[in-house]
Design a protein around this motif. Structure first.
Motif, PDB file in Angstrom:
ATOM      1  N   THR A  88       0.860  -1.181   0.000  1.00  0.00           N
ATOM      2  CA  THR A  88       0.000   0.000   0.000  1.00  0.00           C
ATOM      3  C   THR A  88       0.890   1.222   0.000  1.00  0.00           C
ATOM      4  OG1 THR A  88      -0.118   0.058   2.421  1.00  0.00           O
ATOM      5  CG2 THR A  88      -1.844  -1.182   1.256  1.00  0.00           C
ATOM      6  N   THR A  89       0.418   2.262  -0.646  1.00  0.00           N
ATOM      7  CA  THR A  89       1.212   3.486  -0.708  1.00  0.00           C
ATOM      8  C   THR A  89       0.278   4.673  -0.901  1.00  0.00           C
ATOM      9  OG1 THR A  89       3.096   4.559  -1.795  1.00  0.00           O
ATOM     10  CG2 THR A  89       1.541   3.385  -3.207  1.00  0.00           C
ATOM     11  N   VAL A  90       0.827   5.862  -0.784  1.00  0.00           N
ATOM     12  CA  VAL A  90       0.077   7.095  -0.983  1.00  0.00           C
ATOM     13  C   VAL A  90       0.630   7.784  -2.221  1.00  0.00           C
ATOM     14  CG1 VAL A  90      -0.527   9.351  -0.009  1.00  0.00           C
ATOM     15  CG2 VAL A  90      -0.332   7.349   1.484  1.00  0.00           C
ATOM     16  N   GLY A  91      -0.241   8.267  -3.084  1.00  0.00           N
ATOM     17  CA  GLY A  91       0.218   8.958  -4.282  1.00  0.00           C
ATOM     18  C   GLY A  91      -0.853   9.042  -5.336  1.00  0.00           C
ATOM     19  N   GLU A  92      -0.424   9.261  -6.553  1.00  0.00           N
ATOM     20  CA  GLU A  92      -1.317   9.297  -7.702  1.00  0.00           C
ATOM     21  C   GLU A  92      -1.329   7.905  -8.313  1.00  0.00           C
ATOM     22  OE1 GLU A  92      -4.042  10.390 -10.285  1.00  0.00           O
ATOM     23  OE2 GLU A  92      -3.270  11.767  -8.735  1.00  0.00           O
ATOM     24  N   PRO A  93      -2.483   7.207  -8.315  1.00  0.00           N
ATOM     25  CA  PRO A  93      -2.504   5.804  -8.749  1.00  0.00           C
ATOM     26  C   PRO A  93      -1.865   5.558 -10.112  1.00  0.00           C
ATOM     27  CG  PRO A  93      -4.589   6.372  -7.726  1.00  0.00           C
ATOM     28  CD  PRO A  93      -3.806   7.656  -7.819  1.00  0.00           C
ATOM     29  N   ALA A  94      -2.162   6.404 -11.091  1.00  0.00           N
ATOM     30  CA  ALA A  94      -1.622   6.176 -12.431  1.00  0.00           C
ATOM     31  C   ALA A  94      -0.103   6.221 -12.443  1.00  0.00           C
ATOM     32  CB  ALA A  94      -2.181   7.210 -13.409  1.00  0.00           C
ATOM     33  N   TRP A  95       0.475   7.160 -11.683  1.00  0.00           N
ATOM     34  CA  TRP A  95       1.937   7.287 -11.706  1.00  0.00           C
ATOM     35  C   TRP A  95       2.591   6.183 -10.879  1.00  0.00           C
ATOM     36  CZ3 TRP A  95       1.914   9.504 -15.800  1.00  0.00           C
ATOM     37  CH2 TRP A  95       1.231  10.696 -16.057  1.00  0.00           C
ATOM     38  N   VAL A  96       1.936   5.743  -9.815  1.00  0.00           N
ATOM     39  CA  VAL A  96       2.471   4.612  -9.042  1.00  0.00           C
ATOM     40  C   VAL A  96       2.498   3.358  -9.908  1.00  0.00           C
ATOM     41  CG1 VAL A  96       2.071   3.081  -7.077  1.00  0.00           C
ATOM     42  CG2 VAL A  96       1.790   5.555  -6.804  1.00  0.00           C
ATOM     43  N   LEU A  97       1.403   3.088 -10.613  1.00  0.00           N
ATOM     44  CA  LEU A  97       1.337   1.910 -11.478  1.00  0.00           C
ATOM     45  C   LEU A  97       2.325   2.025 -12.638  1.00  0.00           C
ATOM     46  CD1 LEU A  97      -2.524   1.348 -11.565  1.00  0.00           C
ATOM     47  CD2 LEU A  97      -0.822  -0.045 -10.377  1.00  0.00           C
ATOM     48  N   THR A  98       2.498   3.243 -13.147  1.00  0.00           N
ATOM     49  CA  THR A  98       3.468   3.439 -14.221  1.00  0.00           C
ATOM     50  C   THR A  98       4.874   3.111 -13.744  1.00  0.00           C
ATOM     51  OG1 THR A  98       2.118   5.129 -15.304  1.00  0.00           O
ATOM     52  CG2 THR A  98       4.475   5.142 -15.787  1.00  0.00           C
ATOM     53  N   GLU A  99       5.224   3.537 -12.552  1.00  0.00           N
ATOM     54  CA  GLU A  99       6.545   3.234 -12.008  1.00  0.00           C
ATOM     55  C   GLU A  99       6.712   1.734 -11.774  1.00  0.00           C
ATOM     56  OE1 GLU A  99      10.369   3.895 -11.015  1.00  0.00           O
ATOM     57  OE2 GLU A  99       8.934   5.348 -11.855  1.00  0.00           O
ATOM     58  N   LEU A 100       5.664   1.085 -11.242  1.00  0.00           N
ATOM     59  CA  LEU A 100       5.740  -0.353 -10.997  1.00  0.00           C
ATOM     60  C   LEU A 100       5.789  -1.147 -12.293  1.00  0.00           C
ATOM     61  CD1 LEU A 100       3.209  -0.721  -8.034  1.00  0.00           C
ATOM     62  CD2 LEU A 100       5.704  -0.901  -7.933  1.00  0.00           C
ATOM     63  N   SER A 101       5.310  -0.561 -13.388  1.00  0.00           N
ATOM     64  CA  SER A 101       5.339  -1.271 -14.670  1.00  0.00           C
ATOM     65  C   SER A 101       6.759  -1.542 -15.140  1.00  0.00           C
ATOM     66  CB  SER A 101       4.584  -0.470 -15.742  1.00  0.00           C
ATOM     67  OG  SER A 101       5.313   0.669 -16.164  1.00  0.00           O
ATOM     68  N   ARG A 102       7.721  -0.786 -14.615  1.00  0.00           N
ATOM     69  CA  ARG A 102       9.118  -0.995 -15.014  1.00  0.00           C
ATOM     70  C   ARG A 102       9.643  -2.343 -14.538  1.00  0.00           C
ATOM     71  NH1 ARG A 102      10.948   3.939 -16.809  1.00  0.00           N
ATOM     72  NH2 ARG A 102       9.718   5.742 -16.165  1.00  0.00           N
ATOM     73  N   THR A 103       9.013  -2.901 -13.512  1.00  0.00           N
ATOM     74  CA  THR A 103       9.441  -4.207 -13.000  1.00  0.00           C
ATOM     75  C   THR A 103       8.308  -5.228 -13.100  1.00  0.00           C
ATOM     76  OG1 THR A 103       8.854  -3.498 -10.749  1.00  0.00           O
ATOM     77  CG2 THR A 103      11.149  -3.230 -11.438  1.00  0.00           C
ATOM     78  N   SER A 104       7.401  -5.026 -14.066  1.00  0.00           N
ATOM     79  CA  SER A 104       6.257  -5.924 -14.245  1.00  0.00           C
ATOM     80  C   SER A 104       6.221  -6.460 -15.664  1.00  0.00           C
ATOM     81  CB  SER A 104       4.934  -5.187 -13.962  1.00  0.00           C
ATOM     82  OG  SER A 104       4.905  -4.638 -12.670  1.00  0.00           O
ATOM     83  N   ASP A 105       5.752  -7.681 -15.798  1.00  0.00           N
ATOM     84  CA  ASP A 105       5.472  -8.219 -17.136  1.00  0.00           C
ATOM     85  C   ASP A 105       4.160  -7.666 -17.667  1.00  0.00           C
ATOM     86  OD1 ASP A 105       7.741  -9.710 -16.839  1.00  0.00           O
ATOM     87  OD2 ASP A 105       6.731 -11.603 -16.472  1.00  0.00           O
ATOM     88  N   SER A 124     -10.108   8.161 -14.671  1.00  0.00           N
ATOM     89  CA  SER A 124      -8.918   8.968 -14.483  1.00  0.00           C
ATOM     90  C   SER A 124      -7.688   8.158 -14.132  1.00  0.00           C
ATOM     91  CB  SER A 124      -9.173  10.005 -13.377  1.00  0.00           C
ATOM     92  OG  SER A 124      -9.507   9.348 -12.162  1.00  0.00           O
ATOM     93  N   VAL A 125      -7.854   6.908 -13.725  1.00  0.00           N
ATOM     94  CA  VAL A 125      -6.702   6.059 -13.414  1.00  0.00           C
ATOM     95  C   VAL A 125      -6.304   5.240 -14.637  1.00  0.00           C
ATOM     96  CG1 VAL A 125      -5.856   4.148 -12.017  1.00  0.00           C
ATOM     97  CG2 VAL A 125      -7.242   5.943 -10.962  1.00  0.00           C
ATOM     98  N   ALA A 126      -7.272   4.612 -15.276  1.00  0.00           N
ATOM     99  CA  ALA A 126      -6.962   3.697 -16.378  1.00  0.00           C
ATOM    100  C   ALA A 126      -6.334   4.411 -17.561  1.00  0.00           C
ATOM    101  CB  ALA A 126      -8.224   2.959 -16.815  1.00  0.00           C
ATOM    102  N   LEU A 127      -6.892   5.539 -17.977  1.00  0.00           N
ATOM    103  CA  LEU A 127      -6.430   6.183 -19.192  1.00  0.00           C
ATOM    104  C   LEU A 127      -4.970   6.633 -19.097  1.00  0.00           C
ATOM    105  CD1 LEU A 127      -7.417   6.781 -22.006  1.00  0.00           C
ATOM    106  CD2 LEU A 127      -8.181   9.017 -21.221  1.00  0.00           C
ATOM    107  N   PRO A 128      -4.560   7.396 -18.072  1.00  0.00           N
ATOM    108  CA  PRO A 128      -3.143   7.759 -18.000  1.00  0.00           C
ATOM    109  C   PRO A 128      -2.226   6.580 -17.726  1.00  0.00           C
ATOM    110  CG  PRO A 128      -4.320   8.555 -16.054  1.00  0.00           C
ATOM    111  CD  PRO A 128      -5.356   8.062 -17.023  1.00  0.00           C
ATOM    112  N   THR A 129      -2.744   5.556 -17.045  1.00  0.00           N
ATOM    113  CA  THR A 129      -1.925   4.358 -16.832  1.00  0.00           C
ATOM    114  C   THR A 129      -1.624   3.699 -18.165  1.00  0.00           C
ATOM    115  OG1 THR A 129      -2.914   3.988 -14.652  1.00  0.00           O
ATOM    116  CG2 THR A 129      -1.784   2.128 -15.673  1.00  0.00           C
TER     117      THR A 129
END
Length: 305
Positions: A88-105, A124-129
């Motif tokens: 769990t973390t605090v932030g902007e969901p799209a940018w958190v998921l974008t950062e995690l995508s660097r280590t995700s398949d 607002s989360v899905a589109l920028p993600t």
């Protein structure tokens, strides 16, 4: 640089759509022999929220941790042996998921139900993600009045009812898209289902430097050229995946309409988007944007060069 370990990341927020996405992601992780990472992002209301770590007794944080742990417990029971971790973390969901995508398949997120216009609300989360992730992202949705619908759409090894459900991939022959081909062929091989590859093309009413109607014969010739280009693009992938049954066609039809119709009863619709180096904006291309809003099957959007 991406980690060598294989990881499927799913965003969870307590909604039925995110629960469906988490189950789809768990199936995908099992199929890929990968670990599953469940992530809940508490939306920061201000920049200060992102700088301050909440106290352990903070009610909001406790609720977030309970939410993600409950999802983990359910998935662990459904998928014994699945390697799973939560955060769990605090932030902007799209940018958190974008950062995690660097280590995700793959990144998997839920998409909301039908809007009053008959399409789906991407939000607002899905589109920028989708616009910025570094790996394929899959949008999964479920009807709130039909809890088992997502189970029918989330295919995986051993799902007897889904063995005949095809995967549909949309290809633009004007641009290289090896990443899209790799994702689509691997997904079809993993599920042992047919793969339909479609290139849609709708010419403008007037064609060429001088505005002249495009004759029917010229249309056929141009469509044949695109069919040949599609065959050449596919050839190395068909050779690499000889066990995948492939039906590839170039069709004179608006691309998004063609793909939505082809994937109506499919298990997965795969489309591409061009890599965008900018962090700003949420442009994914007109075809990807249309199918994200209207496809009832899960949609995989694959970034490619």
């Amino acid at each position: 640089m991406r980690d060598m370990a294989h990881v499927v990341t799913a965003g969870v927020d307590g909604t039925p759509q995110s629960a469906a996405a988490a189950r789809w992601a768990a199936r995908e992780a099992v199929a890929r022999n990968a670990s599953l990472r469940l992530v809940h992002v508490q939306v920061a209301e201000s920049a200060l929220d992102q700088m301050v770590v909440p106290d352990e007794d903070d009610a909001t944080r406790q609720r977030a941790e309970q939410l993600v742990q409950a999802a983990a417990v359910e998935l662990a029971a459904r998928f014994p042996g699945l390697s799973l971790d939560t955060r769990t973390t605090v932030g902007e969901p799209a940018w958190v998921l974008t950062e995690l995508s660097r280590t995700s398949d793959v990144v998997v997120i839920g998409s909301r139900g039908l809007s009053s216009l008959g399409g789906f609300l991407v939000g607002s989360v899905a589109l920028p993600t989708v616009a910025h992730v570094q790996c394929p992202v899959v949008l999964v949705r479920t009807d709130t009045d039909s809890p088992s619908r997502d189970e029918a759409l989330a295919t995986g090894p051993g799902d007897q009812a889904d063995t005949s459900r095809r995967i549909v991939a949309g290809v633009d022959v004007r641009h290289p898209c090896d990443e899209l081909f790799a994702f689509a062929f691997e997904a079809a091989q993993r599920r042992s289902v047919p793969l339909e590859i479609r290139h849609g093309w709708e010419p403008r009413p007037y064609y060429g430097a001088r505005p002249m109607p495009l004759a029917g014969l010229a249309l056929e010739d141009l469509l044949d050229e695109r069919a040949d280009a599609l065959a050449k693009m596919m050839q190395p992938w068909c050779e690499k995946f000889p066990g995948v049954e492939v039906d590839a066609r170039a069709v004179l039809e608006q691309p998004a309409s063609l793909l939505l119709r082809a994937a109506e009863n499919g298990s997965l619709l795969v489309v591409g988007r061009r890599h965008r180096p900018s962090r700003f904006g949420a442009h994914v291309g007109p075809v990807a944007h249309a199918v994200m809003h209207h496809s009832r099957a899960p949609v995989a959007v694959v970034p490619h060069t």
